[in-house]
Design an enzyme around this catalytic site. Sequence first.
Site, mmCIF file in Angstrom:
data_model
loop_
_atom_site.group_PDB
_atom_site.id
_atom_site.type_symbol
_atom_site.label_atom_id
_atom_site.label_comp_id
_atom_site.label_asym_id
_atom_site.label_seq_id
_atom_site.Cartn_x
_atom_site.Cartn_y
_atom_site.Cartn_z
ATOM 1 N N ARG A 57 0.481 6.719 13.746
ATOM 2 C CA ARG A 57 -0.456 5.630 14.037
ATOM 3 C C ARG A 57 0.154 4.610 15.008
ATOM 4 O O ARG A 57 -0.521 4.128 15.907
ATOM 5 C CB ARG A 57 -0.910 4.951 12.741
ATOM 6 C CG ARG A 57 -2.034 5.742 12.062
ATOM 7 C CD ARG A 57 -2.566 5.046 10.852
ATOM 8 N NE ARG A 57 -1.847 5.459 9.658
ATOM 9 C CZ ARG A 57 -2.061 4.953 8.442
ATOM 10 N NH1 ARG A 57 -2.963 4.011 8.285
ATOM 11 N NH2 ARG A 57 -1.385 5.381 7.410
ATOM 12 N N CYS A 69 -12.011 5.898 -2.629
ATOM 13 C CA CYS A 69 -11.776 5.781 -1.182
ATOM 14 C C CYS A 69 -13.069 5.557 -0.420
ATOM 15 O O CYS A 69 -13.060 5.077 0.699
ATOM 16 C CB CYS A 69 -11.149 7.075 -0.671
ATOM 17 S SG CYS A 69 -9.415 6.835 -0.355
ATOM 18 N N LYS A 103 -1.192 3.329 -4.890
ATOM 19 C CA LYS A 103 -2.592 3.216 -4.433
ATOM 20 C C LYS A 103 -3.209 4.595 -4.137
ATOM 21 O O LYS A 103 -4.425 4.723 -4.045
ATOM 22 C CB LYS A 103 -2.716 2.287 -3.227
ATOM 23 C CG LYS A 103 -2.096 2.783 -1.951
ATOM 24 C CD LYS A 103 -2.421 1.854 -0.790
ATOM 25 C CE LYS A 103 -1.852 2.385 0.507
ATOM 26 N NZ LYS A 103 -2.201 1.568 1.663
ATOM 27 N N ASP A 104 -2.364 5.642 -3.977
ATOM 28 C CA ASP A 104 -2.885 7.001 -3.750
ATOM 29 C C ASP A 104 -3.289 7.698 -5.048
ATOM 30 O O ASP A 104 -3.914 8.761 -5.005
ATOM 31 C CB ASP A 104 -1.832 7.875 -3.050
ATOM 32 C CG ASP A 104 -1.594 7.463 -1.602
ATOM 33 O OD1 ASP A 104 -2.480 6.789 -1.035
ATOM 34 O OD2 ASP A 104 -0.532 7.803 -1.047
ATOM 35 N N ARG A 150 -12.179 -0.558 3.044
ATOM 36 C CA ARG A 150 -11.906 -1.863 2.426
ATOM 37 C C ARG A 150 -11.479 -2.887 3.487
ATOM 38 O O ARG A 150 -12.006 -4.003 3.542
ATOM 39 C CB ARG A 150 -10.798 -1.690 1.374
ATOM 40 C CG ARG A 150 -10.198 -2.972 0.835
ATOM 41 C CD ARG A 150 -8.968 -2.681 -0.020
ATOM 42 N NE ARG A 150 -7.878 -2.079 0.739
ATOM 43 C CZ ARG A 150 -7.026 -2.751 1.497
ATOM 44 N NH1 ARG A 150 -7.138 -4.055 1.619
ATOM 45 N NH2 ARG A 150 -6.056 -2.124 2.151
ATOM 46 N N ARG A 151 -10.526 -2.486 4.340
ATOM 47 C CA ARG A 151 -10.054 -3.405 5.381
ATOM 48 C C ARG A 151 -11.166 -3.689 6.393
ATOM 49 O O ARG A 151 -11.400 -4.846 6.760
ATOM 50 C CB ARG A 151 -8.845 -2.804 6.105
ATOM 51 C CG ARG A 151 -7.592 -2.729 5.245
ATOM 52 C CD ARG A 151 -6.498 -1.896 5.899
ATOM 53 N NE ARG A 151 -5.298 -1.830 5.067
ATOM 54 C CZ ARG A 151 -4.439 -0.819 5.076
ATOM 55 N NH1 ARG A 151 -4.649 0.224 5.864
ATOM 56 N NH2 ARG A 151 -3.370 -0.838 4.308
#
Length: 344
Positions: free
Chosen positions: A156, A244, A81-82, A132-133
Amino acid sequence: MRVIRVGTRKSQLARIQTDSVVAMLKALYPGLQFEIIAMSTTGDKILDTALSKIGEKSLFTKELEHALERNEVDLVVHSLKDLPTVLPPGFTIGAVCKRESPYDAVVFHPKFVGKTLETLPEKSVVGTSSLRRAAQLQRKFPHLEFKSIRGNLNTRLQKLDELQEFSAIILAAAGLQRMGWQNRVGQILHPEECMYAVGQGALGVEVRAKDQDILDLVGVLHDPETLLRCIAERSFLRHLEGGCSVPVAVHTAIKDGQLYLTGGVWSLNGAETMQDTMQTTIHVPVQHEDGPEDDPQLVGITAHNIPRQPQLAAENLGISLATLLLNKGAKNILDVARQLNEAH
């Protein structure tokens, strides 16, 4: 003994992912030696800015690609995904490994263990670095507030546990699984709640496009089903010109010889959305069927050992779905999202 040099980011998760790929290669090629070379990327260094604001498509890949270009490493392991849908000239994704869970997971602050996003108190703050989230979940759970949180997984989780700022954070389920932290997962978000990022849960191995020797070496790692799903997803994103800085999400499945692709776009606050599903007939290949190849790459991926026909069908499915959404007005939603994101 020949030494194959493998590039990776320095984070613990990146190292675990790279080690898993190297372990597969060692099992296949016991006569080769593998040396892992870890380095920091721009995305690892800029931690005070939301990813979507930096506007750099190759945040986590550029330094690794420079090392590949200078022949300091032979291959690089990334979270797929990166990797942008258009790679710099001279590079290709030589392997797409079997996908782990592509879903997002919710990790709750210790005092909210046992809750779900739905049952969190009004105005609870949920941390995520992904537009997106945030866009999808804001729409689904309007009683919650979403705030950017950056750093690797360890950082995190530490911020969640030690600062009293966040009630929960959203992370990729695959990353938590690979770190062995499944016990922290409080809730898995299924596509009806939150569709996932293009390529999420899969690992990609990037190599020099003309390095046939290394391409052959890593090509055996391609997982046909993951490959076809990810070609469709990447093709959808490329055709939408998403990145992104805009909320784009997907869901794919292969069932009874059909590849299903659901894709959607959202406004930044989730108020506007457009999504649809399309399918194409695909026969998941077992081995290569020879045929003429003009351009071996599809959406940055080279898979010589997988039949061409299903790969093209997957790519066309992504283009068709993106075209359908664009014709319905998705471009306007994306343009506004991009402008708003850049303005804030």
